[in-house]
Design a protein around this motif. Sequence first.
Motif, PDB file in Angstrom:
ATOM      1  N   LEU A  16      37.503  44.716  39.772  1.00 49.64           N
ATOM      2  CA  LEU A  16      36.783  44.168  41.372  1.00 49.64           C
ATOM      3  C   LEU A  16      35.771  42.440  40.760  1.00 49.64           C
ATOM      4  O   LEU A  16      34.527  42.429  40.998  1.00 49.64           O
ATOM      5  CB  LEU A  16      35.638  45.219  40.755  1.00 49.64           C
ATOM      6  CG  LEU A  16      35.519  46.442  41.966  1.00 49.64           C
ATOM      7  CD1 LEU A  16      34.771  47.791  41.834  1.00 49.64           C
ATOM      8  CD2 LEU A  16      36.525  45.935  43.010  1.00 49.64           C
TER       9      LEU A  16
ATOM     10  N   ILE B  72      39.209  38.838  43.771  1.00 50.63           N
ATOM     11  CA  ILE B  72      40.120  38.708  44.773  1.00 50.63           C
ATOM     12  C   ILE B  72      40.015  40.056  45.037  1.00 50.63           C
ATOM     13  O   ILE B  72      39.625  40.301  46.761  1.00 50.63           O
ATOM     14  CB  ILE B  72      41.003  38.813  43.955  1.00 50.63           C
ATOM     15  CG1 ILE B  72      42.040  36.925  42.795  1.00 50.63           C
ATOM     16  CG2 ILE B  72      42.706  39.114  44.818  1.00 50.63           C
ATOM     17  CD1 ILE B  72      42.465  36.235  44.406  1.00 50.63           C
TER      18      ILE B  72
ATOM     19  N   SER C 213      33.980  47.600  33.031  1.00 49.47           N
ATOM     20  CA  SER C 213      32.924  47.901  32.226  1.00 49.47           C
ATOM     21  C   SER C 213      31.917  47.615  33.212  1.00 49.47           C
ATOM     22  O   SER C 213      31.497  48.077  34.282  1.00 49.47           O
ATOM     23  CB  SER C 213      32.508  46.450  32.439  1.00 49.47           C
ATOM     24  OG  SER C 213      32.154  45.352  33.625  1.00 49.47           O
TER      25      SER C 213
ATOM     26  N   THR D 104      29.702  45.372  35.791  1.00 45.05           N
ATOM     27  CA  THR D 104      30.191  45.167  37.074  1.00 45.05           C
ATOM     28  C   THR D 104      29.956  45.889  38.321  1.00 45.05           C
ATOM     29  O   THR D 104      30.550  46.170  38.474  1.00 45.05           O
ATOM     30  CB  THR D 104      32.117  44.471  36.574  1.00 45.05           C
ATOM     31  OG1 THR D 104      31.990  43.626  35.604  1.00 45.05           O
ATOM     32  CG2 THR D 104      32.576  44.431  37.872  1.00 45.05           C
TER      33      THR D 104
ATOM     34  N   VAL E  24      43.662  43.014  38.112  1.00 46.92           N
ATOM     35  CA  VAL E  24      42.935  42.503  36.929  1.00 46.92           C
ATOM     36  C   VAL E  24      44.470  41.423  36.826  1.00 46.92           C
ATOM     37  O   VAL E  24      45.019  41.448  36.552  1.00 46.92           O
ATOM     38  CB  VAL E  24      43.020  43.698  36.173  1.00 46.92           C
ATOM     39  CG1 VAL E  24      42.136  45.388  36.684  1.00 46.92           C
ATOM     40  CG2 VAL E  24      44.138  44.472  36.176  1.00 46.92           C
TER      41      VAL E  24
ATOM     42  N   SER F 166      48.673  36.743  39.707  1.00 44.84           N
ATOM     43  CA  SER F 166      50.176  35.537  40.116  1.00 44.84           C
ATOM     44  C   SER F 166      51.196  34.617  39.411  1.00 44.84           C
ATOM     45  O   SER F 166      51.747  33.555  40.029  1.00 44.84           O
ATOM     46  CB  SER F 166      49.059  34.117  39.411  1.00 44.84           C
ATOM     47  OG  SER F 166      47.698  34.362  39.882  1.00 44.84           O
TER      48      SER F 166
ATOM     49  N   GLY G 222      34.904  37.196  39.322  1.00 47.41           N
ATOM     50  CA  GLY G 222      33.418  38.451  38.976  1.00 47.41           C
ATOM     51  C   GLY G 222      33.271  39.260  40.226  1.00 47.41           C
ATOM     52  O   GLY G 222      33.275  38.361  41.336  1.00 47.41           O
TER      53      GLY G 222
HETATM   54  P1  NAP Z   1      38.023  38.268  37.837  1.00 47.88           P
HETATM   55  O1  NAP Z   1      36.763  38.188  39.374  1.00 47.88           O
HETATM   56  O2  NAP Z   1      38.206  37.345  36.932  1.00 47.88           O
HETATM   57  O3  NAP Z   1      38.136  39.631  37.946  1.00 47.88           O
HETATM   58  C1  NAP Z   1      38.493  40.357  37.297  1.00 47.88           C
HETATM   59  C2  NAP Z   1      38.716  42.273  37.233  1.00 47.88           C
HETATM   60  O4  NAP Z   1      39.631  42.825  36.128  1.00 47.88           O
HETATM   61  C3  NAP Z   1      37.213  42.367  36.507  1.00 47.88           C
HETATM   62  O5  NAP Z   1      36.643  43.483  37.256  1.00 47.88           O
HETATM   63  C4  NAP Z   1      37.574  42.959  34.846  1.00 47.88           C
HETATM   64  O6  NAP Z   1      36.754  43.511  34.973  1.00 47.88           O
HETATM   65  C5  NAP Z   1      38.623  43.766  35.102  1.00 47.88           C
HETATM   66  N1  NAP Z   1      39.609  43.222  33.689  1.00 47.88           N
HETATM   67  C6  NAP Z   1      39.590  42.229  33.264  1.00 47.88           C
HETATM   68  N2  NAP Z   1      40.332  42.806  32.093  1.00 47.88           N
HETATM   69  C7  NAP Z   1      41.077  44.140  32.130  1.00 47.88           C
HETATM   70  C8  NAP Z   1      41.575  44.671  31.340  1.00 47.88           C
HETATM   71  N3  NAP Z   1      42.000  44.096  30.609  1.00 47.88           N
HETATM   72  N4  NAP Z   1      41.441  45.819  31.370  1.00 47.88           N
HETATM   73  C9  NAP Z   1      40.799  46.482  32.647  1.00 47.88           C
HETATM   74  N5  NAP Z   1      40.696  45.541  33.847  1.00 47.88           N
HETATM   75  C10 NAP Z   1      40.162  44.473  33.457  1.00 47.88           C
HETATM   76  O7  NAP Z   1      39.708  37.790  38.363  1.00 47.88           O
HETATM   77  P2  NAP Z   1      40.294  37.720  40.221  1.00 47.88           P
HETATM   78  O8  NAP Z   1      40.143  35.998  39.832  1.00 47.88           O
HETATM   79  O9  NAP Z   1      39.696  38.402  41.324  1.00 47.88           O
HETATM   80  O10 NAP Z   1      41.778  37.785  39.355  1.00 47.88           O
HETATM   81  C11 NAP Z   1      42.235  38.697  39.400  1.00 47.88           C
HETATM   82  C12 NAP Z   1      43.736  39.533  39.569  1.00 47.88           C
HETATM   83  O11 NAP Z   1      44.057  38.746  41.265  1.00 47.88           O
HETATM   84  C13 NAP Z   1      44.780  37.995  38.312  1.00 47.88           C
HETATM   85  O12 NAP Z   1      46.125  38.551  38.247  1.00 47.88           O
HETATM   86  C14 NAP Z   1      44.796  37.224  39.096  1.00 47.88           C
HETATM   87  O13 NAP Z   1      46.063  36.023  38.414  1.00 47.88           O
HETATM   88  C15 NAP Z   1      45.533  36.928  40.497  1.00 47.88           C
HETATM   89  N6  NAP Z   1      45.279  36.006  41.442  1.00 47.88           N
HETATM   90  C16 NAP Z   1      43.589  34.976  41.112  1.00 47.88           C
HETATM   91  C17 NAP Z   1      43.773  34.369  42.074  1.00 47.88           C
HETATM   92  C18 NAP Z   1      42.472  33.656  41.719  1.00 47.88           C
HETATM   93  O14 NAP Z   1      42.143  32.030  41.911  1.00 47.88           O
HETATM   94  N7  NAP Z   1      41.045  33.782  40.605  1.00 47.88           N
HETATM   95  C19 NAP Z   1      44.292  34.083  43.265  1.00 47.88           C
HETATM   96  C20 NAP Z   1      45.442  34.406  42.659  1.00 47.88           C
HETATM   97  C21 NAP Z   1      45.590  36.075  42.643  1.00 47.88           C
HETATM   98  P3  NAP Z   1      35.373  43.706  33.734  1.00 47.88           P
HETATM   99  O15 NAP Z   1      34.367  43.006  34.839  1.00 47.88           O
HETATM  100  O16 NAP Z   1      34.838  45.461  33.955  1.00 47.88           O
HETATM  101  O17 NAP Z   1      35.785  42.758  33.145  1.00 47.88           O
END
Ligand code: NAP
Length: 303
Positions: A11, A14, A37, A40, A71, A98, A130
């Motif tokens: 959560l 994205i 967590s 979250t 994730v 990504s 987040g």
């Molecule tokens: P984010 O805001 O950091 O959120 C990540 C989520 O994944 C959080 O809910 C976190 O849970 C959970 N998580 C982290 N480590 C984990 C683990 N080891 N096992 C289970 N859950 C876990 O990330 P985001 O930016 O949304 O990115 C998510 C995905 O989208 C990634 O694969 C990324 O490559 C892709 N993406 C990102 C972007 C960008 O610019 N941010 C763009 C396109 C694609 P907690 O909060 O409980 O720690």
Amino acid sequence: MSYQRVALIGLGLIASSMFWAMKRAGMEAHVTGYARSAETRDTARRIGLCDTVCDSAEEAVKDADLVVLAVPVGAMGRVAEAIAPHLKPGCTVTDVGSVKKAVIEAVGPHIPEGVDFVPAHPMAGTEHSGPEAGFAQLYDNRWCLIVPHGAREEATERLEAFWRALGANTERMEVEHHDLVCAVVSHVPHLIAYTMVGVADDLRRVSDQEVIKFSAAGFRDFTRIAASDPTMWRDVFLTNKDAALEILGRFTEELFALQRAIRTGDGDTLFDYFTHTREIRRGILQAGQDTDAPDFGRIKKAE
Ligand code: NAP
């Protein structure tokens, strides 16, 4: 036909943006969410992110027609393994990672018979992360790349329609090509930003105060990009190694050529290079891919 029940696993930026965009689009799907967590999950409940926040991923995916893995790339395989026995027959699993080759290799083997796996990658993001970072407009007019991988055509088309309803344009891409394109337009630029901010920090002759006080547009932009989530970007480079190294090799060659032009006073080379790159910037603005930029309006008016 849109989905009746959607599960968001992870959560962060994205997934939360997907939720708000679904609500903005008036989708009636019931959305369940899970994050690892408790902090979250509590935040998600407080801000109304998801119709139901579950305390386990298994519970969140139980009746879902669409399961979105949102994730970090390095965690996709473990999450897929944990939810696999609880997936509803006939549902679609997608991810937003990504990098695509590594995710397909990690997730693919866990997908049960009768479930479609349709990898996807929304090309949109900010330096924030987040559950509170998301907003409904994140995907407007941005690309969501779909990498069909043995899924039924019907399942792929349904996911494409879903992303278009969230505001994105969709395009299908072959897996290796996806990883190379993303290394050029996203991954290596992030590495360069991380490096440039690191270099400025190393320059002890320039005090921290000066770096902050006189931070000009170029460096400021680098610092914004370099504030991106360390876990996400570590995983991107660990899993898109080949494409990132190939583009970094090319980058280094170009940098050396420009370095020589500076040393030898070759103004023509510098001028021609910068003229060419300016044209690339114009093309991006004309394609509507940076509508917040101050120069976007100017370019549009001049058209
Ligand atoms: P984010 O805001 O950091 O959120 C990540 C989520 O994944 C959080 O809910 C976190 O849970 C959970 N998580 C982290 N480590 C984990 C683990 N080891 N096992 C289970 N859950 C876990 O990330 P985001 O930016 O949304 O990115 C998510 C995905 O989208 C990634 O694969 C990324 O490559 C892709 N993406 C990102 C972007 C960008 O610019 N941010 C763009 C396109 C694609 P907690 O909060 O409980 O720690």
